[in-house]
Design a protein around this motif. Structure first.
Motif, short mmCIF file in Angstrom:
data_model
loop_
_atom_site.label_atom_id
_atom_site.label_comp_id
_atom_site.label_asym_id
_atom_site.label_seq_id
_atom_site.Cartn_x
_atom_site.Cartn_y
_atom_site.Cartn_z
N ASP A 190 -10.44 -0.28 3.55
CA ASP A 190 -11.20 -1.39 2.96
C ASP A 190 -10.42 -2.08 1.86
O ASP A 190 -10.55 -3.30 1.68
CB ASP A 190 -12.52 -0.86 2.40
N GLN A 191 -9.62 -1.33 1.15
CA GLN A 191 -8.91 -1.90 0.01
C GLN A 191 -7.75 -2.80 0.42
O GLN A 191 -7.50 -3.83 -0.21
CB GLN A 191 -8.39 -0.77 -0.89
N HIS A 192 -7.04 -2.43 1.50
CA HIS A 192 -5.80 -3.13 1.83
C HIS A 192 -5.87 -4.01 3.07
O HIS A 192 -4.99 -4.85 3.27
CB HIS A 192 -4.67 -2.12 2.01
N GLN A 195 0.80 -1.23 0.00
CA GLN A 195 0.00 0.00 0.00
C GLN A 195 0.83 1.28 0.00
O GLN A 195 0.28 2.38 -0.06
CB GLN A 195 -0.93 0.00 1.23
N HIS A 240 -11.93 1.38 13.16
CA HIS A 240 -10.93 1.45 12.09
C HIS A 240 -9.53 1.20 12.61
O HIS A 240 -8.72 0.54 11.95
CB HIS A 240 -11.01 2.81 11.39
N GLN A 294 -6.00 5.47 5.45
CA GLN A 294 -7.14 6.34 5.67
C GLN A 294 -8.23 6.04 4.65
O GLN A 294 -7.95 5.64 3.52
CB GLN A 294 -6.74 7.82 5.55
N GLY A 295 -9.48 6.26 5.05
CA GLY A 295 -10.61 6.20 4.13
C GLY A 295 -10.75 4.87 3.41
O GLY A 295 -10.70 3.79 4.01
N GLN A 296 -10.92 4.95 2.09
CA GLN A 296 -11.15 3.75 1.29
C GLN A 296 -9.94 2.82 1.28
O GLN A 296 -10.08 1.63 1.00
CB GLN A 296 -11.51 4.15 -0.14
N ALA A 297 -8.75 3.35 1.57
CA ALA A 297 -7.55 2.51 1.60
C ALA A 297 -7.66 1.43 2.67
O ALA A 297 -7.08 0.36 2.52
CB ALA A 297 -6.31 3.36 1.82
N LYS A 333 -6.77 -1.70 11.54
CA LYS A 333 -5.39 -1.48 11.14
C LYS A 333 -4.42 -2.28 11.99
O LYS A 333 -3.41 -2.79 11.49
CB LYS A 333 -5.08 0.02 11.17
#
Length: 519
Positions: free
Chosen positions: A456-458, A443, A484, A451-454, A488
């Motif tokens: 959910d993506q990673h 990433q 969140h 942060q944010g959509q990252a 992480k």
């Protein structure tokens, strides 16, 4: 020529804006006037420059009206860094050196009364600003400052020990030695060859940190340290007095990956701004441990002009806050934004400065005023109201921003004395480097910085783990931030395990690090 221009730099955060030192000699009543929003120590340069020129065997224009302007006029100037450019401007305006040859050079240095040059703070920040702004200038600096500035790759830095070292480089063609000899007046014999081009010092082969092997037992706390190091997370250690919280925190920097060149430069530049940079600690991650009486300004920075605080001095390093509830409430609340954004903006009526503050916070605290709440070896003597008031010193929003909360219990005497040495920092660092490398490859940043959509993506959360976290967070009443941050942390635990996806076991372990303080 009665007008001379010499280039220098002021200090305003990490920007180092340019300053033109304009010197004009005119007929009239003898005087020495210095203008340009100069602070007290800058105005005192008049006496230092006069004595330095005379004691170095150079001519000071006593019968002239001397006007020195530090442009731009609305930029605050502080420290003695303008002594050398002011002295050179007077010499160029009076024809003792060739003012045209000063073009392409920038000067900074404090003068002693004998003409010796003394180091100034912010040399590395100045050199880094030149690189960032792509300014092709050559820096002339005193000993100590020149070695700092030369650490910036491709920097063109010259060291001068004495005012005459600089003067002899800019004499008019065909002129004799301005001092009338080869030795400097008032200088030590080894200073006669003080002008030299500085080369960057080699990076230390290894850095020295205190070893986690010194801490016996405390497997749970060491696991939390490893997770925090791998993902860039903040950590709160809770336990009775003497359980080893401070020992663990002071050894945390030793399990972090080695600093990249850009990270080392940024960290050293901020230390140079505060006058704390030491060449022996080059490329070593800083650990800042302010006392719990520190104010909000001491922590986040401030003053006029603004200077970096402890959170900026800990940039790319560790900020250790021992006895966390004893810090002033305003100081702790000032940490909220830097913990989220990684930088701090110091705004004042006349000036504004931005400082980086991407640090890892390790905090330590006792669970109650007496310190023994929940301890097995000693009973707590605090009332429930006392415990509640003590723990209420830490606000919910601040605790919400600390990723990991872990307990550090007291070890019984037979375990403490009979236990073998713990796992070495070098071994833990290898796992940390591998896990952090996997995150960077996936990433481009640490897991804490997602942060944010990252997220959910990673994070790549498995469906069963997602359902488990959703149920648990609803039952525990967690905020969106807490959920969140748990995600992480779970992603970091998965990276340490080498798992491509975040599984239920990783989420369950991450949830254990978000306990409430009260028993």
């Amino acid at each position: 020529m009665s007008l001379a221009l010499v280039q220098s730099r002021a200090l305003l955060g990490l920007q180092a804006p340019p300053v033109t030192v304009e010197v004009h000699l005119a007929n009239g009543l003898p005087s020495f006037t210095l203008v340009g929003l100069a602070d007290v120590e800058v105005k005192e340069a008049r006496e230092r420059v006069r004595s330095a020129l005379q004691n170095a065997g150079l001519e000071f224009p006593h019968n002239k009206r001397i006007t020195v302007n530090l442009a731009p006029a609305d930029l605050p100037k502080d420290s003695g860094r303008f002594d050398l450019p002011i002295a050179l401007g007077i010499l160029a305006a009076s024809g003792q050196i060739d003012g045209a040859r000063l073009a392409g050079y920038e000067f900074a240095g404090e003068l002693s009364l004998s003409g010796q040059l003394r180091a100034v703070r912010g040399a590395l920040a100045t050199s880094l600003a030149l690189r960032t702004q792509q300014v092709a200038a050559q820096l002339v600096l005193p000993p100590g400052s020149a070695e700092e500035a030369a650490l910036v790759p491709d920097a063109r830095v010259y060291r001068a020990r004495h005012l005459l070292d600089v003067v002899q480089q800019f004499l008019p063609p065909g002129s004799a030695d301005a001092a009338g000899g080869s030795a400097h007046a008032g200088a030590a014999p080894d200073d006669t060859t003080g002008w030299a081009r500085m080369d960057a010092l080699p990076r230390p082969a290894s850095t020295t940190y205190a070893d986690l092997a010194d801490v016996k037992g405390q497997a749970g706390a060491k696991r939390a340290l490893e997770i925090a190091a791998a993902g860039g997370h903040s950590l709160l250690l809770m336990g009775p007095p003497g359980s080893g919280k401070s020992m663990l925190a002071q050894r945390f920097a030793g399990v972090l990956p080695e600093m990249e060149v850009d990270e080392a430069l940024e960290s050293a530049a901020i230390a140079s701004l505060a006058g704390r940079f030491v060449l022996e600690r080059w490329a070593q991650r800083p650990t800042c441990s302010p006392h719990h009486t520190a104010s909000a300004v001491a922590l986040v920075g401030g003053g006029s002009p603004p200077r970096p605080g402890e959170i900026s001095l800990a940039h790319h390093g560790v900020l250790f806050l021992d006895e966390l509830p004893e810090f002033p409430r305003a100081a702790l609340e000032a940490l909220r934004e830097p913990l989220e954004t990684g930088h701090i903006t110091i705004a004042r009526a006349a000036r504004r400065a931005d400082f980086p503050a991407r640090f890892q916070m390790i905090a330590a605290m006792n669970p109650c005023p007496c310190g023994y709440l929940g301890a097995a070896q000693r009973a707590c003597r605090c009332t429930p109201d006392q415990v509640a008031r003590y723990q209420a010193k830490l606000s919910g929003p601040l605790l919400d921003r600390i990723d990991l909360h872990t307990e550090v219990p007291t070890l019984p005497a037979h375990e403490l004395l009979g236990a073998p040495p713990g796992e070495a920092s070098a071994t833990i660092r290898q796992r940390v480097v591998q896990a952090r490398g996997a995150a960077i490859t996936r990433q481009g940043c640490t897991n804490q910085a997602l942060q944010g959509q990252a997220i959910d993506q990673h994070v790549l959360l498995e469906p069963a783990a997602a359902q488990f976290l959703q149920t648990a967070s609803a039952r525990l009443g967690w905020s969106a931030r807490a959920t969140h941050r748990t995600l992480k942390v779970a992603r970091t635990i998965a990276d340490l395990a080498g798992a491509p996806h975040t599984q239920m076991a990783h989420v369950a372990e991450a949830m254990q690090y978000r306990r409430t303080l009260a028993k």
